[in-house]
Enzyme design. Sequence first.
Site, PDB file in Angstrom:
ATOM      1  N   ARG A 150       3.737  -1.213   9.134  1.00 22.55           N
ATOM      2  CA  ARG A 150       2.523  -0.392   9.163  1.00 22.55           C
ATOM      3  C   ARG A 150       1.275  -1.262   9.185  1.00 22.55           C
ATOM      4  O   ARG A 150       0.281  -0.929   9.850  1.00 22.55           O
ATOM      5  CB  ARG A 150       2.506   0.553   7.963  1.00 22.55           C
ATOM      6  CG  ARG A 150       3.544   1.666   8.031  1.00 22.55           C
ATOM      7  CD  ARG A 150       3.627   2.443   6.731  1.00 22.55           C
ATOM      8  NE  ARG A 150       2.333   2.998   6.373  1.00 22.55           N
ATOM      9  CZ  ARG A 150       2.039   3.467   5.154  1.00 22.55           C
ATOM     10  NH1 ARG A 150       2.942   3.408   4.190  1.00 22.55           N
ATOM     11  NH2 ARG A 150       0.849   3.965   4.918  1.00 22.55           N
ATOM     12  N   ASP A 207       8.818   3.842   2.495  1.00 19.83           N
ATOM     13  CA  ASP A 207       7.727   4.401   1.706  1.00 19.83           C
ATOM     14  C   ASP A 207       7.623   5.910   1.869  1.00 19.83           C
ATOM     15  O   ASP A 207       8.262   6.509   2.745  1.00 19.83           O
ATOM     16  CB  ASP A 207       6.400   3.762   2.133  1.00 19.83           C
ATOM     17  CG  ASP A 207       6.341   2.281   1.805  1.00 19.83           C
ATOM     18  OD1 ASP A 207       6.939   1.871   0.797  1.00 19.83           O
ATOM     19  OD2 ASP A 207       5.705   1.532   2.574  1.00 19.83           O
ATOM     20  N   ARG A 246      14.153  -0.113   1.219  1.00 23.01           N
ATOM     21  CA  ARG A 246      13.359   1.051   0.821  1.00 23.01           C
ATOM     22  C   ARG A 246      12.396   1.451   1.934  1.00 23.01           C
ATOM     23  O   ARG A 246      11.860   0.595   2.635  1.00 23.01           O
ATOM     24  CB  ARG A 246      12.557   0.729  -0.437  1.00 23.01           C
ATOM     25  CG  ARG A 246      13.403   0.287  -1.613  1.00 23.01           C
ATOM     26  CD  ARG A 246      12.525  -0.133  -2.780  1.00 23.01           C
ATOM     27  NE  ARG A 246      13.324  -0.587  -3.923  1.00 23.01           N
ATOM     28  CZ  ARG A 246      12.802  -0.981  -5.068  1.00 23.01           C
ATOM     29  NH1 ARG A 246      11.485  -1.007  -5.227  1.00 23.01           N
ATOM     30  NH2 ARG A 246      13.587  -1.373  -6.058  1.00 23.01           N
ATOM     31  N   TYR A 279      12.561  -1.299  13.550  1.00 28.73           N
ATOM     32  CA  TYR A 279      11.673  -0.187  13.223  1.00 28.73           C
ATOM     33  C   TYR A 279      10.940   0.258  14.482  1.00 28.73           C
ATOM     34  O   TYR A 279      10.754  -0.522  15.420  1.00 28.73           O
ATOM     35  CB  TYR A 279      10.631  -0.609  12.183  1.00 28.73           C
ATOM     36  CG  TYR A 279      11.131  -0.651  10.762  1.00 28.73           C
ATOM     37  CD1 TYR A 279      11.051   0.475   9.947  1.00 28.73           C
ATOM     38  CD2 TYR A 279      11.660  -1.816  10.228  1.00 28.73           C
ATOM     39  CE1 TYR A 279      11.490   0.432   8.625  1.00 28.73           C
ATOM     40  CE2 TYR A 279      12.115  -1.870   8.914  1.00 28.73           C
ATOM     41  CZ  TYR A 279      12.025  -0.741   8.116  1.00 28.73           C
ATOM     42  OH  TYR A 279      12.466  -0.774   6.823  1.00 28.73           O
TER      43      TYR A 279
END
Length: 264
Positions: free
Chosen positions: A206, A57, A55, A118
């Site tokens: 993050r 965000d 998933r 990422y």
Amino acid sequence: MQTGTRVRFIVSYDGTGYCGWQKQKPEDQVSVAQVIEGVLEKVFNEKISLFASGRTDAGVHALNQVCHFTTQRKIDPTKKWDLCWALNAYLPPSIVVKKAWLAPDDFHATLSATHKTYRYLILNQSRPSAHLSRYADWQRLPINIEHLQESSKFLLGNQDFKSFQSVGTPVKDTIREIYKAEWKWRKPGVLQFTVTGSGFLKQMVRNIVGTSMMLERKGLDPSKMQEIILAQDRKQAGPPAPAQGLYLMRVYYPQDLDNRCLEL
């Protein structure tokens, strides 16, 4: 076991305006998965359950999210049906299916993934950009990249990253392995953080970026990153970096599974 034809595909999307990949409550929020499932059901004329590598965000983007679904329709790869074209004809411009394959029954977009990459982008200049505000975090003050590089060294290896886990999706454990964590200037004024790992906790990337920036801004020793990791306490880490700077770049699978997928 569910019978039918398993299809694997890669999708890119601009996460702006979506509540994230997964369906959320209240129901009036639109998710990326919800939009894609609706188009799949229109094209295949059946109920479709969509699975993804993981998933993302709200506001987070993807260049190469991997998904799969199973359809009762028989698909002949020799007939060269352009599934990507068929799906993109109904999808909004913010979501694009890039490539599709017929996949073996043992391929699973979530469970078969071995690691992911990422990337996080920071616009570092005196004024914000009207054109990049949806695609990068803006930092006005000059950034010491050497400090960020030093602190990122402590992220490498197999460790407990509980300090970087936000409240949300429950997991069996918080141990993950980071293979690469690197800061560099993508071009003048644009800073790039790339991280590759066996998996990531909720908002982990993050939170790592936010903590790295916190240490750099406060002028704390880069080794403070190791202390934060060892504390296994979310309160010791910094706030999460804004969602718009984060991109899912690539998802990796075993070579034998890749080899058994037939491109459509």
